[in-house]
Motif scaffolding. Structure first.
Motif, PDB file in Angstrom:
ATOM      1  N   LYS A 247       3.870  70.270  42.547  1.00  0.00           N
ATOM      2  CA  LYS A 247       3.010  71.431  42.294  1.00  0.00           C
ATOM      3  C   LYS A 247       1.535  71.073  42.155  1.00  0.00           C
ATOM      4  CE  LYS A 247       6.831  73.558  39.730  1.00  0.00           C
ATOM      5  NZ  LYS A 247       7.268  74.056  38.390  1.00  0.00           N
ATOM      6  N   GLN A 248       1.223  69.792  42.222  1.00  0.00           N
ATOM      7  CA  GLN A 248      -0.141  69.307  42.001  1.00  0.00           C
ATOM      8  C   GLN A 248      -0.700  69.804  40.668  1.00  0.00           C
ATOM      9  OE1 GLN A 248      -0.235  70.980  45.697  1.00  0.00           O
ATOM     10  NE2 GLN A 248       1.249  69.314  45.750  1.00  0.00           N
ATOM     11  N   THR A 249       0.089  69.576  39.634  1.00  0.00           N
ATOM     12  CA  THR A 249      -0.343  69.901  38.290  1.00  0.00           C
ATOM     13  C   THR A 249      -0.582  68.601  37.516  1.00  0.00           C
ATOM     14  OG1 THR A 249       2.006  70.113  37.664  1.00  0.00           O
ATOM     15  CG2 THR A 249       0.823  72.130  38.213  1.00  0.00           C
ATOM     16  N   GLY A 250      -0.944  68.719  36.231  1.00  0.00           N
ATOM     17  CA  GLY A 250      -1.199  67.525  35.425  1.00  0.00           C
ATOM     18  C   GLY A 250      -2.340  66.705  36.009  1.00  0.00           C
ATOM     19  N   PRO A 251      -2.191  65.380  36.097  1.00  0.00           N
ATOM     20  CA  PRO A 251      -3.265  64.518  36.602  1.00  0.00           C
ATOM     21  C   PRO A 251      -3.613  64.803  38.065  1.00  0.00           C
ATOM     22  CG  PRO A 251      -1.208  63.277  36.436  1.00  0.00           C
ATOM     23  CD  PRO A 251      -0.980  64.585  35.750  1.00  0.00           C
ATOM     24  N   PHE A 252      -2.677  65.352  38.825  1.00  0.00           N
ATOM     25  CA  PHE A 252      -2.917  65.638  40.232  1.00  0.00           C
ATOM     26  C   PHE A 252      -3.780  66.886  40.411  1.00  0.00           C
ATOM     27  CE2 PHE A 252       1.168  63.470  39.764  1.00  0.00           C
ATOM     28  CZ  PHE A 252       0.870  62.300  40.442  1.00  0.00           C
ATOM     29  N   GLU A 253      -3.640  67.835  39.498  1.00  0.00           N
ATOM     30  CA  GLU A 253      -4.493  69.017  39.538  1.00  0.00           C
ATOM     31  C   GLU A 253      -5.955  68.627  39.331  1.00  0.00           C
ATOM     32  OE1 GLU A 253      -4.746  73.477  37.540  1.00  0.00           O
ATOM     33  OE2 GLU A 253      -3.732  71.862  36.448  1.00  0.00           O
ATOM     34  N   LYS A 254      -6.182  67.737  38.384  1.00  0.00           N
ATOM     35  CA  LYS A 254      -7.545  67.267  38.109  1.00  0.00           C
ATOM     36  C   LYS A 254      -8.127  66.553  39.327  1.00  0.00           C
ATOM     37  CE  LYS A 254     -10.169  64.280  34.982  1.00  0.00           C
ATOM     38  NZ  LYS A 254     -10.085  63.343  33.813  1.00  0.00           N
ATOM     39  N   ALA A 255      -7.311  65.728  39.967  1.00  0.00           N
ATOM     40  CA  ALA A 255      -7.772  64.984  41.144  1.00  0.00           C
ATOM     41  C   ALA A 255      -8.168  65.934  42.267  1.00  0.00           C
ATOM     42  CB  ALA A 255      -6.681  64.027  41.618  1.00  0.00           C
ATOM     43  N   PHE A 256      -7.344  66.946  42.515  1.00  0.00           N
ATOM     44  CA  PHE A 256      -7.654  67.879  43.599  1.00  0.00           C
ATOM     45  C   PHE A 256      -8.847  68.772  43.259  1.00  0.00           C
ATOM     46  CE2 PHE A 256      -3.449  66.799  45.306  1.00  0.00           C
ATOM     47  CZ  PHE A 256      -3.777  66.665  46.645  1.00  0.00           C
TER      48      PHE A 256
ATOM     49  N   PHE B 257       4.085  57.190  43.614  1.00  0.00           N
ATOM     50  CA  PHE B 257       3.208  58.173  42.984  1.00  0.00           C
ATOM     51  C   PHE B 257       2.900  57.728  41.554  1.00  0.00           C
ATOM     52  CE2 PHE B 257       5.224  61.149  46.107  1.00  0.00           C
ATOM     53  CZ  PHE B 257       4.056  61.531  46.748  1.00  0.00           C
ATOM     54  N   SER B 258       1.672  57.350  41.304  1.00  0.00           N
ATOM     55  CA  SER B 258       1.235  56.984  39.961  1.00  0.00           C
ATOM     56  C   SER B 258       0.171  57.988  39.510  1.00  0.00           C
ATOM     57  CB  SER B 258       0.672  55.562  39.950  1.00  0.00           C
ATOM     58  OG  SER B 258      -0.361  55.426  40.907  1.00  0.00           O
ATOM     59  N   GLU B 259      -0.289  57.860  38.297  1.00  0.00           N
ATOM     60  CA  GLU B 259      -1.176  58.866  37.707  1.00  0.00           C
ATOM     61  C   GLU B 259      -2.452  59.095  38.511  1.00  0.00           C
ATOM     62  OE1 GLU B 259      -3.532  59.426  33.507  1.00  0.00           O
ATOM     63  OE2 GLU B 259      -1.477  58.676  33.458  1.00  0.00           O
ATOM     64  N   LYS B 260      -2.998  58.039  39.108  1.00  0.00           N
ATOM     65  CA  LYS B 260      -4.264  58.173  39.828  1.00  0.00           C
ATOM     66  C   LYS B 260      -4.083  58.143  41.344  1.00  0.00           C
ATOM     67  CE  LYS B 260      -7.054  56.219  36.086  1.00  0.00           C
ATOM     68  NZ  LYS B 260      -8.049  55.173  35.699  1.00  0.00           N
ATOM     69  N   TYR B 261      -2.855  58.314  41.804  1.00  0.00           N
ATOM     70  CA  TYR B 261      -2.601  58.261  43.249  1.00  0.00           C
ATOM     71  C   TYR B 261      -3.474  59.259  44.001  1.00  0.00           C
ATOM     72  CZ  TYR B 261      -0.004  58.204  47.666  1.00  0.00           C
ATOM     73  OH  TYR B 261       0.340  58.101  48.996  1.00  0.00           O
ATOM     74  N   ALA B 262      -3.529  60.491  43.520  1.00  0.00           N
ATOM     75  CA  ALA B 262      -4.273  61.542  44.227  1.00  0.00           C
ATOM     76  C   ALA B 262      -5.783  61.420  44.056  1.00  0.00           C
ATOM     77  CB  ALA B 262      -3.797  62.920  43.767  1.00  0.00           C
TER      78      ALA B 262
END
Length: 238
Positions: free
Chosen positions: A119-128, A77-82
């Protein structure tokens, strides 16, 4: 990165020891490359995708088959994975195989907070959020991606923060753990075979599983017998 086949083989009989799921843009030429090479040097058969597999919009069948035919999956899991629909499709397939085929999954939190993954927060929230804006992506698929991230994010794994832990040490820990687990699987495959225990222990001693040295062991017998062997075990003695 990563995978559907009409006929899914059951374990044992896998083609790969480890499947690597990662965002190429983030780690292909750094952490994941070093991890792959460490597996190779230990004699562990690892699968990683090539960049030309991602020319289409749908996840490649080669990747689905590789996931289905692996014993372990390591998700980096890296910053842009999602950001990548490919990575998320891989992740969903990995979770499916974890439930149905006893695939074991090890997450690596590479410069990201594990709680952001769960929780899909941080960079993952933006991706989703970006995926949600895409009308071509089914809402049910997006929820499947989120559920998969939550499940894998809750697993015990390795957490690597910049300037706080050596990448080399982290890789060493991962490779040793997988090597030990594969060794135990090798032993389990022989349970119930009369008179084989001492021979297995002798073979394991000769292989020196904890060593980084290259070992070559010849195997001979009646022609055709090797066709029934486990492909993973053969990589251990090559």
């Amino acid at each position: 990165m990563a995978s559907t086949s009409a006929e899914t083989p059951s374990l044992p009989g896998s083609n790969y020891d480890v499947f690597l799921s990662f965002r190429g843009e983030d780690t292909r030429h750094s952490f994941t490359d070093h991890l792959y090479e460490a597996f190779r040097l230990r004699g562990i058969e690892a699968f990683r995708d090539s960049e030309n597999l991602q020319l289409g919009q749908e996840i490649a069948s080669e990747l689905i088959q590789a996931i289905e035919k692996s014993y372990y999956a390591i998700v980096v899991f890296s910053e842009k994975y999602a950001d990548s629909k490919w990575c998320l499709d891989e992740l969903a397939k990995i979770v499916e195989c974890k439930k149905n085929k006893r695939l074991e999954v090890v997450p690596v939190f590479y410069h990201v907070d594990p709680s952001d993954v769960r929780k899909q927060t941080g960079p993952f929230e933006k991706a989703f959020d970006e995926h949600q804006k895409n009308d071509k992506i089914d809402r049910e698929k997006i929820q499947k991606w989120k559920d998969a991230m939550r499940e894998v994010g809750n697993l015990s794994g390795e957490h690597l923060l910049p300037h706080q832990r050596s990448e080399a040490k982290c890789i060493e820990v991962i490779v040793k753990e997988i090597s030990n687990k594969l060794s135990n699987t090798f032993s389990a495959d022989t349970v119930g075979l009369v008179g084989i225990k001492t021979r297995v222990e002798k073979l394991k001693s000769d292989l020196a599983m904890e060593s980084n040295d290259v070992r070559i062991i010849g195997i001979w017998g009646t022609g055709g017998m090797g066709n029934r062997g486990n492909s993973r075990n053969s990589t251990k003695v090559a």
